[in-house]
Motif scaffolding. Sequence first.
Motif, mmCIF file in Angstrom:
data_model
loop_
_atom_site.group_PDB
_atom_site.id
_atom_site.type_symbol
_atom_site.label_atom_id
_atom_site.label_comp_id
_atom_site.label_asym_id
_atom_site.label_seq_id
_atom_site.Cartn_x
_atom_site.Cartn_y
_atom_site.Cartn_z
ATOM 1 N N MET A 202 -9.423 82.480 98.772
ATOM 2 C CA MET A 202 -9.620 81.063 99.045
ATOM 3 C C MET A 202 -8.293 80.317 99.072
ATOM 4 O O MET A 202 -8.102 79.390 99.875
ATOM 5 N N THR A 203 -7.376 80.721 98.206
ATOM 6 C CA THR A 203 -6.067 80.070 98.169
ATOM 7 C C THR A 203 -5.323 80.286 99.482
ATOM 8 O O THR A 203 -4.748 79.351 100.063
ATOM 9 N N GLU A 204 -5.329 81.522 99.974
ATOM 10 C CA GLU A 204 -4.666 81.807 101.247
ATOM 11 C C GLU A 204 -5.362 81.089 102.395
ATOM 12 O O GLU A 204 -4.711 80.567 103.306
ATOM 13 N N LEU A 205 -6.689 81.048 102.348
ATOM 14 C CA LEU A 205 -7.448 80.409 103.418
ATOM 15 C C LEU A 205 -7.178 78.906 103.461
ATOM 16 O O LEU A 205 -7.077 78.311 104.544
ATOM 17 N N LEU A 206 -7.046 78.286 102.304
ATOM 18 C CA LEU A 206 -6.767 76.857 102.228
ATOM 19 C C LEU A 206 -5.462 76.501 102.941
ATOM 20 O O LEU A 206 -5.334 75.430 103.538
ATOM 21 N N THR A 207 -4.496 77.410 102.898
ATOM 22 C CA THR A 207 -3.175 77.120 103.454
ATOM 23 C C THR A 207 -3.216 76.909 104.959
ATOM 24 O O THR A 207 -2.386 76.169 105.500
#
Length: 324
Positions: A202-207
Motif C-alpha cells: 500500500m505504501t508503494e502504491l500510494l506513491t
Amino acid sequence: EIRLSLVGSEMCIRDRCNMPISLGVQFDMSVIQQGLFQIAPKSSRVRNLVWEIDSILDDGALSCSHAARIAGRADFICSTLFGKVGRSFLAPIKGRQYSTGKSSKLTEQLRVALVAIKVLVASAPRNEINLRTRHGSPVLLYIDGAAKRGDQWMQFDATLAKQDELRIGAVIVDGNEIEHGFCDVPQSCTDHWLPRKQQIFMTELLTAPVAIRTWQHKLRGRVAFMFVDNNSTLCALIKGYTPALDACELVGRMWIDVASIRLGLFLDRVESAANLADGPSRRDCALLERLGSRQVQLDLSWCSSLGANSDHTTWFKTPLIASS
C-alpha cells in the motif's frame, strides 16, 4: 472503413465524415485538425448502462447474473476511456458476480461503486491518440515506499505485524532537471487501509498518485515512464484493478489523475538498486544531491478524502480534474 470491413464490421453511414461508429465505439474525427483522434463509447450504450444502474439502485438488489452483465458492459465502456480509468470501480461488482451467497441485496460498497460508474461514464475523458509529437522529451518518474521498524528497514517480504514508520519517495527526471521528494505516510491514509501483515504494498502504491499530483504541472500533455521496483504494485497499476478495495481506490485515483492531464503513461519495472527513489524513501538523498536534484514537497493534500466514508464523487471532481 476498408480495414473494418475486412474483419466483418460495418461502419455506420451517419456522420461518416466526423463520427463513424463501429462495434459500439464512436470514432471522433472532428478534432483531427488539432492532431487528435478520439474514441468514445456509443451514446446509446452509455444511456442504457445508466438506466440499468438507476433501476438497480431503485430496486436495492443485484443478483450474480445481473452483476456479470453490468460488469461486462461497464468494462467495455471503460476500454474506450483514457488509460485504465474506471476499471478499479468494478471490484465490488465483480465480487458480487462470483459470490456463492444467495443474497442479492445491495451493500454500501456496491451502491457506491454503481453510482461511481454512473459518474465515470458521464464525465471521464475519452481515449485519444495524439498524432503530433507531444511537448518535449519523455519524463522519467521513479517511485518507492519503505517501512522501518526501529532501526531496521524492512524488505517487501517481511511479515512484522506493525511498522513504526512508513515512508514514500519519488523522483522526476525532466531533461537535465531532477527533482525529488519524500515524506512519512500520514495516519489519515493508514487509518483507512485494511489490516495486513505488512503495508509496504500500500505504501508503494500510494506513491504513484502522489507523484502524479506533485508534478502535474510538468506532466500535462506529456509522455512519461514510471519505474516501480515492486511487482505487486506494478501489476495493479498496469491492470488498473486489484481485488483489495483500499488498494483499488489508490489505483483508481492515479488513473483518474492521469486522464485529467492527458498524460501518456507507461509503466515498467526497475531493480531496487537502480531505483532513484530508493534513497529518498529512506531519507538518503546523497546521490541525488550529487546529481544536482532539487527537493520539493510531495502533494498529499488529497489524502483526507480517502476511505469508504468519503464522498465517491471526489474521485472525479478533485481540483486536478476540474483544472483539465
